[in-house]
Each structure stands twice: as structure tokens, then as C-alpha cells.
Design an enzyme around this catalytic site. Sequence first.
Site, PDB file in Angstrom:
ATOM      1  CE  LYS A  86      16.175 -10.284  -3.828  1.00 12.94           C
ATOM      2  NZ  LYS A  86      15.893 -11.349  -2.840  1.00 12.94           N
ATOM      3  CD  GLU A 108      18.807  -2.225  -6.738  1.00 13.97           C
ATOM      4  OE1 GLU A 108      19.820  -2.135  -7.110  1.00 13.97           O
ATOM      5  OE2 GLU A 108      17.956  -3.674  -6.697  1.00 13.97           O
ATOM      6  CB  SER A 377      11.992 -16.735  -3.552  1.00 15.04           C
ATOM      7  OG  SER A 377      10.941 -16.641  -2.633  1.00 15.04           O
TER       8      SER A 377
HETATM    9  C1  LIG Z   1      14.411 -10.602  -2.626  1.00 12.58           C
HETATM   10  C2  LIG Z   1      13.241 -11.741  -2.370  1.00 12.58           C
HETATM   11  C3  LIG Z   1      12.325 -12.352  -3.045  1.00 12.58           C
HETATM   12  C4  LIG Z   1      11.084 -11.575  -3.857  1.00 12.58           C
HETATM   13  O1  LIG Z   1      11.735 -10.709  -4.859  1.00 12.58           O
HETATM   14  P1  LIG Z   1      11.231 -11.543  -5.957  1.00 12.58           P
HETATM   15  O2  LIG Z   1      11.966 -10.197  -7.256  1.00 12.58           O
HETATM   16  O3  LIG Z   1       9.867 -10.530  -6.414  1.00 12.58           O
HETATM   17  O4  LIG Z   1      11.444 -12.605  -6.025  1.00 12.58           O
HETATM   18  C5  LIG Z   1      11.413 -13.387  -2.593  1.00 12.58           C
HETATM   19  N1  LIG Z   1      11.984 -14.519  -1.779  1.00 12.58           N
HETATM   20  C6  LIG Z   1      12.541 -14.443  -1.400  1.00 12.58           C
HETATM   21  C7  LIG Z   1      13.715 -15.124  -0.301  1.00 12.58           C
HETATM   22  C8  LIG Z   1      13.969 -13.040  -1.360  1.00 12.58           C
HETATM   23  O5  LIG Z   1      15.036 -12.656  -1.208  1.00 12.58           O
END
Ligand SMILES: *Cc1c(COP(=O)(O)O)cnc(C)c1O
Length: 414
Positions: A86, A108, A377
Site C-alpha cells: 500500500k 477511506e 503483498s
Molecule cells: C489491502 C491489502 C490487500 C488487498 O488490496 P488490493 O488492492 O487488492 O491489493 C492485499 N494484501 C494486503 C497485505 C493488504 O494490506
Amino acid sequence: MQTKGFYDEFGGIFIPEVLNPVINELINVFENIKQDKSFWDEYTTLLENFSGRPTPLTFAGNLTKHFNKGKIFLKREDLNHSGAHKINNVMGQGLLMRRLGKTRVIAETGAGQHGVATAIMAAKFGYKATIYMGIEDVERQYSNVFWMKKLGATVVPVVDGAGTLKDAINEALRDWVGNFDTTHYCLGTASGTHPFPEMVAYFQSIIGKEVKKQITERENRLPSKIYACVGGGSNALGIFGEFLKENTVELIGVEAGGMGADTDMHASRLAYKTGKIGVAQGYRTYFLQDEDGQMKNTYSIAAGLDYMGVSPILASLYKSKRVRFEAATDKQVLEAFQMLLSHEGIIPALESTHALAKAIEEIEKSTKDDIIIVNLSGRGDKDIFNIADAFLDNDWVEFIKKKNDYYKNVQKQS
Ligand SMILES: *Cc1c(COP(=O)(O)O)cnc(C)c1O
């Protein structure tokens, strides 16, 4: 205006007319920075200094040996500052705000991860920040609220509706309508009105650009498959972007299968074919909604995947079949989670573990020549209480029982 920002039949601009000037301003600045190579250089330098980019592409040697099929690699977005991908998006929008001459940012947040990332960005750039968060989420995710406040942001609990993410988005849009001459709306994923899907995917494309360089340097060829989890779609588009035109690379988006396809307890719009095309929150896409068009409640063990819409760019890639969509259930996710901890010593976010779980399920179909990349992620520290609950940690239960017995005995003896 309505022809802009469409991907097939998805996307577009469906917002109150008063926002047209600020959306046009945003579109123009975004077009300028895309042409301007110095902007991308400034962006990557900032992330190198502030968030440790490029993030590693880790060879998961033990897992690879365990399955004895394809080579498994992990893109380590979990090693970013603030613990997830993010930060890429918010730092990009922070730089863009400087070009817009704006000094206040609103956002948000659902689970609070995007709120914390935005508060970090605001502190770094010296902007004022206001974060809208549903009252239910404020209560559930208080540690993130604490950090946002400490970082200097104002957190506004939203009591309207169900008091969750959807209501927070509506409240943020209301703020924007009243204040857009000073204020930028920093959206957290590749969804919403144009130009946000394209813009967020652009900033996240740094993930896939690094992966392409890293895998060719190491293996001298492209991967066979790339797996990424899909909430709103930003980390998936980030890692897929650079490979969309590489037809030998299979791209798999993994949604939250929750308790499974035969229940309502999930957040799968595409894989379970439960999403219906509609317009909400500024754009057209597949939403989880009932016959009357009311948005349904979604569920996932991973807060970041618990969202009723999906990026319009991914919706079009679903329709054209360039990206295959699957779902992983909570049960599969917990198994894959344990597996990554014990084989590789890495603690992934529950969101990211969805991608890993599907990669593991499908590994039987691979051969030793395959290269499989999973986008990790984010990191899992934030999920500690969820995970402990889900595993109903036996050691811990034993310990509490022993402790209580001990005190009972002590009382008896005295
Ligand atoms: C917010 C988040 C997501 C989901 O958001 P996407 O916009 O689909 O990437 C996935 N993994 C983590 C670790 C997150 O914090």
C-alpha cells in the site's frame, strides 16, 4: 465525460457533477506525470530511500524441494515500510499532490492499513490528513486508529449505514465535494472512478517491473505463472501489469473464498461467479449485490480482501480471460500460512496467503521447469489475534488451564 476511463464495459466516471473539475484536474496532472520521466525517477528514488525498494524476489528453496515440482519465488512486498504494498500507491499520490499544489489529504480505510499508510505519507510530506473509517472498523482495528492519530492524522468514525468501508468511502466523497480546492482524495486500491484505477495500478506497476528484471537476471527467462490475491485489485495489477503482453505467462488472481462457494460467507465476485455488473461508488464493475441491487455483506478471514467491488481493469481482464480467477477458502489459507512459516520462516499477511494457497493447490500440475511467482503483498504481524483465534492455539489454551489450576490449588492450600 462518460467515455473516459473505460475498460471494455467496466470503469468510467459516475460521480456527482460538482466533482467534474477536480477529476479533470487529476486526469490532466496524471497524464503529465506519465509523460515526464523525471517523475518516475523521483518516485522510485523516494521508495528506495523510504521503503527499502526494490523488494527482494526470494527463492523459496525449502518449499520448492518439498513439492519437487516448479521453482517457487516470493515477491517480498511484506518487507516494505508499513508492511505491505500500500505504501507504493500513497507515496505516488503524495508526490502527485505536490504537483497539484494541495496540502490536505483525505482517505477511506477498512481494516486501517491504507489509513496508516496515508497518515505516514502525510507526515513525511507535511500534509494535513483526515481518515474516514466505519465505526465498526474503528472498534475492530483500534491499534491502527492509535497509529493514525499518533502520526498526526484526524480519524473520523463514520456512524452511517453499517459503519464499515462502504460508508467510509461515501463520507470521504462528501468531504471532497466541499473541500477539493485544498484537498486530494487518496484512494487506496485500483477501483473507484477514473482515473483512480489506472493511477493506482500505475504506481503499483513498480512491483512487476522489478519482478521482470529480477527473474530474468536470476533465471534468464520469464515465469510460467504469477499468483496474486485480489481485494480491490491493486497488488494484483501491480505485479501483472508488466506481463499482460507476455502470453506465455499465466496470471492468476485469487479472491477470498471464506467458508466456500456454497455459502454467503465469502468475498468472491468472479471466481464463484456471484458478482453482478452494476454501478456504485463512482464506477461500473462486478459487485456482490442481491436481486434488488443492494450491496451484500462480504466476509473474509483477511480484512483487506473483504470488499464488494473489484477493479474495473481486472473485470475486463476476467472477461477477456487474460487473467484466470480462483478463490481460496479460509481453511486452505490457514494451512498454507502454517506451511510458509515452518518451511521458509516467513510470516505472510492472511491476504497474501490466499495467493500462496492457490499456488500450492495447483502445484501438482506444474513440472520442474516451471517458475512460479507468488506476490507476498504484506506481512502477517497485524493478523496475530485473528490467526490465534483461528488456530485456537492449543499451547495457549493449555497454559491458561494450567495457570488457573495452579491458582485454584494455591487458594485451596491457604
Ligand atoms: C489491502 C491489502 C490487500 C488487498 O488490496 P488490493 O488492492 O487488492 O491489493 C492485499 N494484501 C494486503 C497485505 C493488504 O494490506
